[in-house]
Design an enzyme around this catalytic site. Sequence first.
Site, PDB file in Angstrom:
ATOM      1  N   SER A 121      37.891  38.912  43.429  1.00  0.00           N
ATOM      2  CA  SER A 121      38.994  39.851  43.644  1.00  0.00           C
ATOM      3  C   SER A 121      38.733  40.748  44.833  1.00  0.00           C
ATOM      4  CB  SER A 121      39.156  40.756  42.426  1.00  0.00           C
ATOM      5  OG  SER A 121      39.209  40.024  41.261  1.00  0.00           O
ATOM      6  N   HIS A 142      42.775  33.222  44.487  1.00  0.00           N
ATOM      7  CA  HIS A 142      42.745  34.377  43.585  1.00  0.00           C
ATOM      8  C   HIS A 142      43.919  34.339  42.615  1.00  0.00           C
ATOM      9  CE1 HIS A 142      43.135  38.902  42.818  1.00  0.00           C
ATOM     10  NE2 HIS A 142      42.087  38.472  42.152  1.00  0.00           N
ATOM     11  N   GLU A 154      46.816  34.337  45.407  1.00  0.00           N
ATOM     12  CA  GLU A 154      46.502  34.723  46.782  1.00  0.00           C
ATOM     13  C   GLU A 154      45.510  33.699  47.323  1.00  0.00           C
ATOM     14  OE1 GLU A 154      46.956  39.587  46.822  1.00  0.00           O
ATOM     15  OE2 GLU A 154      45.166  38.738  45.908  1.00  0.00           O
ATOM     16  N   ASN A 192      45.238  43.683  44.776  1.00  0.00           N
ATOM     17  CA  ASN A 192      44.219  44.610  44.289  1.00  0.00           C
ATOM     18  C   ASN A 192      44.029  45.800  45.215  1.00  0.00           C
ATOM     19  OD1 ASN A 192      43.848  43.161  42.008  1.00  0.00           O
ATOM     20  ND2 ASN A 192      41.952  42.171  42.652  1.00  0.00           N
TER      21      ASN A 192
HETATM   22  N1  NAD Z   1      39.600  40.152  35.074  1.00  0.00           N
HETATM   23  C1  NAD Z   1      40.612  40.055  35.914  1.00  0.00           C
HETATM   24  O1  NAD Z   1      41.686  40.593  35.663  1.00  0.00           O
HETATM   25  C2  NAD Z   1      40.447  39.259  37.197  1.00  0.00           C
HETATM   26  C3  NAD Z   1      41.602  38.871  37.902  1.00  0.00           C
HETATM   27  C4  NAD Z   1      41.459  38.067  39.033  1.00  0.00           C
HETATM   28  C5  NAD Z   1      40.211  37.713  39.489  1.00  0.00           C
HETATM   29  N2  NAD Z   1      39.090  38.131  38.800  1.00  0.00           N
HETATM   30  C6  NAD Z   1      37.792  37.696  39.311  1.00  0.00           C
HETATM   31  O2  NAD Z   1      37.381  36.569  38.552  1.00  0.00           O
HETATM   32  C7  NAD Z   1      35.974  36.535  38.457  1.00  0.00           C
HETATM   33  C8  NAD Z   1      35.567  36.498  36.991  1.00  0.00           C
HETATM   34  O3  NAD Z   1      35.985  37.691  36.345  1.00  0.00           O
HETATM   35  P1  NAD Z   1      36.237  37.772  34.785  1.00  0.00           P
HETATM   36  O4  NAD Z   1      36.989  38.996  34.529  1.00  0.00           O
HETATM   37  O5  NAD Z   1      36.754  36.477  34.295  1.00  0.00           O
HETATM   38  O6  NAD Z   1      34.728  37.977  34.265  1.00  0.00           O
HETATM   39  P2  NAD Z   1      34.135  37.773  32.787  1.00  0.00           P
HETATM   40  O7  NAD Z   1      32.969  38.651  32.700  1.00  0.00           O
HETATM   41  O8  NAD Z   1      35.206  37.871  31.778  1.00  0.00           O
HETATM   42  O9  NAD Z   1      33.665  36.232  32.809  1.00  0.00           O
HETATM   43  C9  NAD Z   1      32.635  35.744  33.625  1.00  0.00           C
HETATM   44  C10 NAD Z   1      32.018  34.510  32.961  1.00  0.00           C
HETATM   45  O10 NAD Z   1      31.103  33.913  33.863  1.00  0.00           O
HETATM   46  C11 NAD Z   1      30.035  33.398  33.114  1.00  0.00           C
HETATM   47  N3  NAD Z   1      28.887  33.177  33.973  1.00  0.00           N
HETATM   48  C12 NAD Z   1      27.991  34.090  34.431  1.00  0.00           C
HETATM   49  N4  NAD Z   1      27.059  33.482  35.185  1.00  0.00           N
HETATM   50  C13 NAD Z   1      27.356  32.173  35.220  1.00  0.00           C
HETATM   51  C14 NAD Z   1      26.752  31.019  35.810  1.00  0.00           C
HETATM   52  N5  NAD Z   1      25.649  31.123  36.531  1.00  0.00           N
HETATM   53  N6  NAD Z   1      27.329  29.817  35.618  1.00  0.00           N
HETATM   54  C15 NAD Z   1      28.446  29.699  34.870  1.00  0.00           C
HETATM   55  N7  NAD Z   1      29.052  30.745  34.279  1.00  0.00           N
HETATM   56  C16 NAD Z   1      28.522  31.974  34.449  1.00  0.00           C
HETATM   57  C17 NAD Z   1      29.816  34.442  32.039  1.00  0.00           C
HETATM   58  O11 NAD Z   1      29.126  33.886  30.930  1.00  0.00           O
HETATM   59  C18 NAD Z   1      31.253  34.845  31.694  1.00  0.00           C
HETATM   60  O12 NAD Z   1      31.776  34.084  30.637  1.00  0.00           O
HETATM   61  C19 NAD Z   1      35.458  37.765  39.188  1.00  0.00           C
HETATM   62  O13 NAD Z   1      35.146  37.406  40.504  1.00  0.00           O
HETATM   63  C20 NAD Z   1      36.662  38.694  39.171  1.00  0.00           C
HETATM   64  O14 NAD Z   1      36.676  39.606  40.216  1.00  0.00           O
HETATM   65  C21 NAD Z   1      39.206  38.884  37.657  1.00  0.00           C
END
Ligand code: NAD
Length: 596
Positions: A121, A142, A154, A192
Amino acid sequence: MAREFTSVGVVGLGTMGAGIVEVFARNGIDVVAVEISAAAVERGRATLTGSTDRAVAKGKLAEADRDALLARVDWQVGLDALHSVDLVIEAVPEHLDLKQRIFAELDRVCKPEAILATNTSSLSVTEISVATTRPNQVIGIHFFNPAPVMKLVEVVRTVVTSADVVADVEALCERLGKVDVTISDRAGFIANALLFGYLNHAVSMFESRYATREDIDAAMKLGCGLPMGPLALMDLIGLDTAYEILDTMYRRGGRDRRHAPVPLIKQMVTAGLLGRKSGRGFYTYERPGSPVVVTDEHTPVTTGAALADGARAIAKVGIVGSGTMATGIIEVFAKAGYEVISVTRGAEKSAKVCEAVKTSLNKGVVRGKLSEEDRDAALGRVTWSATLDHLADVDLVVEAVVEELSVKKALFASLDEICKPGVVLATTTSSLPVIDVAMATQRPADVIGLHFFNPAPIMPLVEIVQTIRTSAETSATARAVCAALGKTGVVCGDRSGFIVNALLFPYLNDAVKMLEASYSTADDIDYAMKLGCGYPMGPFELLDVVGLDVSLAIQRELYLELREPGFAPAPLLEHLVTAGYLGRKSGRGFRDHTKR
Ligand SMILES: NC(=O)c1ccc[n+]([C@@H]2O[C@H](COP(=O)([O-])OP(=O)(O)OC[C@H]3O[C@@H](n4cnc5c(N)ncnc54)[C@H](O)[C@@H]3O)[C@@H](O)[C@H]2O)c1
């Protein structure tokens, strides 16, 4: 020749990853879904099963289609399983070093032609890409939360991403039924960058006890038509993720103080209050992962009796003014059964207001929302006057005259002379300090702000503005009156912009700055906020409706009172106002309205 995407990999099956798996599998694409442990895989699988089961229960997905969807997903631990996919999307936590490590590993494991995408993000896609030997095949895709629902993607192109990779990913987004906007690699991209300053500001309002979580969220939902309030959205995003995004945006985005994470966020993360995913964040949820909010020790008591606790009885209401707001407010009170005295500055004005109220009530009858008897009864409750003296025995006065402090102060001084003791004196000001008006009287404890939204008969929100001198009784009375009017009253302190304008206008101003910096177009920015965040209108559509002059005036007030450098009005906004481009009302604002 465009690439065929028959199988994709998703790395990280948390909030975003599990949703992204669903998006691909729903569209007939095989997915290799990867996590770090068997337990994490199970969590991801449970999220997908829960989401698709809900879709089946709602009749949005046939059972056979759900089964086919689930069968397309191959659940795996470790990246090695990704050797033959055509594209990988990484959705692991928002840490640069972690993402770089994963990309280096993906580069080793995946076939040479595979595209490597990140769902980051806020981190630099460019910095992630240089961890591989194929930075020209690295791109940002994204998705928005929840990925299966939100239409926007995005697409983030770095300076080295190949044009064919961009084109193929754009085509893939279309196949997924998404709308994509392609942009360059800047912290927070479009949505964002515009969203997180607002979210952080909302958290600071909550942290400083300016308003409750329920009131902040209700204000933005009901005042701006947003699908959810900012604190509920923080819970959905995940506080850990939100913290990382803010922190990165602060460091990458020019150290704008508005992105420095509010200390409370870090405290909540440390305490394990991560939002929905952990079952508790700003709100408490039925169980981890559930969207259902349950009551907790902070849930306010909203039953009628408790609401009216300490409130004074109000039967007769005086409404001063003859403009749009006064007219709407007269209708609101009369329809709710109050006896109303309308005071204007002359019989002619009273006749006009009376006519406007009648027209509006008649519209209600034509639309079948009001019976003729109720219309007549409402009109029968209003007395039309041109003398303030007639307010001697009312229980509540609502002032809705011109937005000029001297005029309002003089009026309140007169009301102080005329009205009986114990009357609640309310101002509808949207930008002046209520305390200034209160101090024009000898009874500041009885003075409060009641900020109605336009059109008052329709908009469900009223901001109840307490000054440092407002009594608890006055406040309770205001809350009880709003409830009796069928409005949601949110209580806040006496600061510039109250809740809604203070959170809304800096975001609009930021959108203008983004346009001014030529990062994106007005159309794409509007799309991003509507399709990525579910806003009813994009910022430029809204600015043109509100009026650029009005928006500039509000933004200036916020800047002057809060001295926040990031609130300085965008030069482009000032120039457009100077040029007479005021929005719809002048035929031209950010868009030309004369040709439509
Ligand atoms: N939460 C949101 O609203 C949102 C929206 C758009 C983009 N994002 C982006 O998406 C990405 C993930 O965010 P999220 O909110 O889903 O996080 P989250 O913490 O909910 O999930 C992350 C997952 O990654 C796993 N993980 C960690 N290390 C790993 C590895 N080495 N191999 C495989 N899996 C691994 C974890 O176990 C966890 O389940 C981030 O870059 C975030 O910025 C988040």
